[in-house]
Motif scaffolding. Structure first.
Motif, mmCIF file in Angstrom:
data_model
loop_
_atom_site.group_PDB
_atom_site.id
_atom_site.type_symbol
_atom_site.label_atom_id
_atom_site.label_comp_id
_atom_site.label_asym_id
_atom_site.label_seq_id
_atom_site.Cartn_x
_atom_site.Cartn_y
_atom_site.Cartn_z
ATOM 1 N N ALA A 19 6.131 -64.463 -52.573
ATOM 2 C CA ALA A 19 6.742 -64.473 -51.242
ATOM 3 C C ALA A 19 5.778 -65.045 -50.208
ATOM 4 C CB ALA A 19 7.169 -63.064 -50.853
ATOM 5 N N ASP A 20 6.242 -66.013 -49.451
ATOM 6 C CA ASP A 20 5.437 -66.670 -48.429
ATOM 7 C C ASP A 20 5.863 -66.159 -47.052
ATOM 8 O OD1 ASP A 20 3.994 -68.294 -46.778
ATOM 9 O OD2 ASP A 20 4.795 -70.191 -47.548
ATOM 10 N N PRO A 21 4.957 -65.518 -46.313
ATOM 11 C CA PRO A 21 5.322 -64.995 -44.982
ATOM 12 C C PRO A 21 5.858 -66.056 -44.037
ATOM 13 C CG PRO A 21 3.206 -64.115 -45.694
ATOM 14 C CD PRO A 21 3.572 -65.187 -46.670
ATOM 15 N N GLU A 22 5.489 -67.310 -44.276
ATOM 16 C CA GLU A 22 5.951 -68.390 -43.414
ATOM 17 C C GLU A 22 7.270 -68.990 -43.878
ATOM 18 O OE1 GLU A 22 2.861 -71.243 -43.086
ATOM 19 O OE2 GLU A 22 1.422 -69.852 -42.155
ATOM 20 N N ASP A 23 7.740 -68.575 -45.034
ATOM 21 C CA ASP A 23 9.016 -69.067 -45.575
ATOM 22 C C ASP A 23 10.070 -67.998 -45.334
ATOM 23 O OD1 ASP A 23 11.159 -70.053 -46.951
ATOM 24 O OD2 ASP A 23 10.098 -70.364 -48.844
ATOM 25 N N LEU A 24 10.974 -68.255 -44.409
ATOM 26 C CA LEU A 24 11.980 -67.277 -44.033
ATOM 27 C C LEU A 24 12.876 -66.899 -45.205
ATOM 28 C CD1 LEU A 24 13.351 -65.578 -41.859
ATOM 29 C CD2 LEU A 24 14.760 -67.578 -41.291
ATOM 30 N N HIS A 25 13.251 -67.886 -46.019
ATOM 31 C CA HIS A 25 14.154 -67.613 -47.140
ATOM 32 C C HIS A 25 13.506 -66.672 -48.155
ATOM 33 C CE1 HIS A 25 17.202 -68.173 -50.213
ATOM 34 N NE2 HIS A 25 16.263 -68.535 -51.072
ATOM 35 N N SER A 26 12.276 -66.943 -48.546
ATOM 36 C CA SER A 26 11.608 -66.104 -49.538
ATOM 37 C C SER A 26 11.406 -64.690 -49.013
ATOM 38 C CB SER A 26 10.256 -66.710 -49.939
ATOM 39 O OG SER A 26 9.349 -66.711 -48.849
ATOM 40 N N MET A 27 11.136 -64.552 -47.724
ATOM 41 C CA MET A 27 10.961 -63.223 -47.158
ATOM 42 C C MET A 27 12.289 -62.463 -47.105
ATOM 43 S SD MET A 27 7.815 -62.923 -46.818
ATOM 44 C CE MET A 27 7.882 -61.300 -46.064
ATOM 45 N N GLN A 28 13.384 -63.191 -46.862
ATOM 46 C CA GLN A 28 14.693 -62.542 -46.874
ATOM 47 C C GLN A 28 15.049 -62.039 -48.271
ATOM 48 O OE1 GLN A 28 17.226 -65.588 -45.236
ATOM 49 N NE2 GLN A 28 17.161 -64.707 -43.173
ATOM 50 N N VAL A 29 14.740 -62.845 -49.272
ATOM 51 C CA VAL A 29 14.997 -62.421 -50.653
ATOM 52 C C VAL A 29 14.195 -61.169 -50.979
ATOM 53 C CG1 VAL A 29 14.724 -63.044 -53.083
ATOM 54 C CG2 VAL A 29 15.600 -64.739 -51.462
#
Length: 491
Positions: free
Chosen positions: A105-115
């Motif tokens: 999970a990348d804190p700067e990637d909104l999609h990965s954080m939502q998942v």
């Protein structure tokens, strides 16, 4: 009269059919076993003498037990056992997926954080809702001046009582467990709880080595919990083991964890071959001399960047098997022709330091000289631990993948979850040393009472194509090495 003629015809037909079946049975019993591929391979051995006769290995069975009447309790339980096994396999998959999302999970990637938030949210919500239902389902029974809290009809109460807070918290991270918890009938749920108990150490270590923080899920659970195990004790009993690569550890027969060793040295996991001191350059680089086949992944004869994207390594574990030592247990199912992984190790010009693990690396599609030997006694991946069987589930194949010629491990039949993976080391492995096979197959060549007494001829039928439209690679070959008497499993 017509009826008599009809009865005579039916009886004659049945008699002819029975005679045909008898002839076919005699032919089947007399023909050799052709269920293997004739390959000359090498991998680690786990050997003890197998002296059981074919009669000793034969276990009579009752047809009704294998195929109970439809709708009977035995049939319903058989179905429940099957789906419980499939559910447990899915739980391992879900645990691995959850951990991968958590690590990537990348804190700067909104999609990965939502998942990731959704995964965490579903787990926390499940525990909160079920614990709330449990607290509301309690009732007090006054008997002989004593007060007892009863919630026997509540599934959450029964589950935690049966497998404990630790297993409940770990399993709650999986969609397979949560859905089965809410939807399964009592047969399936009972079978699943039994399988979770049987595999408790495996599940805990699987989660532990993937850095799953299950303790945070139950640390904040508050309120009276009469009849349930202590949460504090469950948290305190978290596995105290190095968070390391999963294949740096195997599960022992006595229910412990150990690091695999060879000649007193720990064995480490690597993802690709290491070029040894015997070579100045990698001898497996694709060229006209080493490969006449195009890349197995894309078909290109030119340089390409293809790599084998296999997740099999995430869904197998190392376990100890009786008489055979460390082996590989699959946690999922595989289909015939699946490429499971690449056999890797240190590339050497000879096998002077290794008489157990070396695998011959040949050219792909040519009859040229041997390129090198892959020696994995110190560094390798999980494939080096696959045990031999005279009726294997996988085979070695030489493939060109990307810019290298490699040896792959590929399924030659459908493989069920929690089955031991096996492979054929090849006849040369056994003829060059005083070794005996412990696979237990009724026609094992180490079985004195078997018809063969030596490795059986293998069929070329099962080699086949790996993917439609691709030409099958060359079967890997093995070097003939000598070993001291009584070559044993790696400890």
């Amino acid at each position: 009269m017509a009826i008599l003629i009809l009865l005579h015809a039916i009886l004659s037909k049945n008699k002819a059919r029975q005679q045909k079946n008898n002839v076919e049975a005699q032919i089947y019993q007399s023909k050799p076993d052709i269920s293997h591929n004739h390959i000359n391979n090498m991998a680690p051995t786990r050997n003890s003498a197998s002296t059981a006769s074919s009669e000793d290995n034969f276990t009579p069975f009752v047809l009704e037990e294998l195929f109970p009447p439809q709708g009977s309790e035995a049939a319903l339980m058989q179905t429940a056992e099957f789906y419980a096994t499939e559910t447990l396999s899915s739980m391992y998959f879900d645990l691995n997926t959850y951990s991968r999302f958590q690590q990537d999970a990348d804190p700067e990637d909104l999609h990965s954080m939502q998942v990731m938030d959704n995964l965490v949210g579903m787990t926390v919500t499940f525990m909160d809702e079920e614990f709330s239902k449990y607290t509301k389902s309690k009732r007090v029974e006054q008997k002989q001046g004593e007060s007892k809290y009863l919630a026997a009809g509540n599934r959450f109460y029964a589950t935690v009582s049966e497998i404990g807070w630790k297993m409940t918290a770990i399993c709650a991270h999986t969609e397979a467990f949560r859905r089965t918890f809410r939807e399964a009938d009592y047969r399936l749920w009972g079978c699943l709880l039994g399988k979770i108990q049987e595999n408790a150490l495996s599940i805990e270590y699987y989660a532990h080595c993937r850095a799953l923080d299950w303790t945070s899920l139950i640390k904040n659970v508050t309120g009276p919990m009469p009849g349930l195990p202590s949460i504090q004790e469950a948290v305190a009993s978290a596995l105290d083991w190095d968070t390391d690569h999963p294949h740096h550890t195997f599960l022992t027969l006595d229910g412990n964890l150990k690091h695999p060793k060879f000649k007193g040295e720990y064995q480490t996991n690597i993802d690709s071959n290491i070029v040894g001191d015997d070579f100045s350059e990698d001898p497996t680089v694709k060229s006209e001399a080493t490969s006449l086949e195009g890349c197995h992944m894309c078909g290109s004869y030119d340089a390409c960047g293809c790599t084998l994207q296999s997740r099999a390594a995430d869904l197998v574990e190392l376990v100890e098997y009786p008489e055979k030592g460390t082996g590989v247990r699959t946690l999922t199912s595989f289909r015939r022709n699946d490429i499971l992984d690449v056999f890797v190790g240190e590339l050497r010009a000879d096998t002077r330091h290794d008489n157990v693990y070396p695998l011959t690396q040949d050219c792909d599609g040519t009859h040229g000289p041997t390129l090198c030997y892959i020696c994995s006694e110190k560094s390798g991946n999980w494939t080096r631990f696959i045990n031999h069987s005279c009726q294997p589930s996988t085979q070695f194949m030489v493939r060109t993948i990307g810019d290298r010629v490699v040896t792959t491990v590929e399924a030659i039949r459908s493989i069920m979850p929690f089955e031991e993976l096996t492979i054929d080391y090849g006849p040369d492995y056994w003829s060059g040393a005083d070794r005996s096979c412990a696979c237990g197959h009724w026609n094992c060549f180490s079985n004195p009472s078997s018809e063969s007494g030596s490795p059986l001829p293998r069929s070329k039928v099962l080699g086949g194509k790996v993917t439609k439209g691709k030409k099958a690679g060359k079967k890997a070959s093995k070097t003939k090495t000598k070993s001291k008497k009584g070559a044993k499993a790696k400890k």
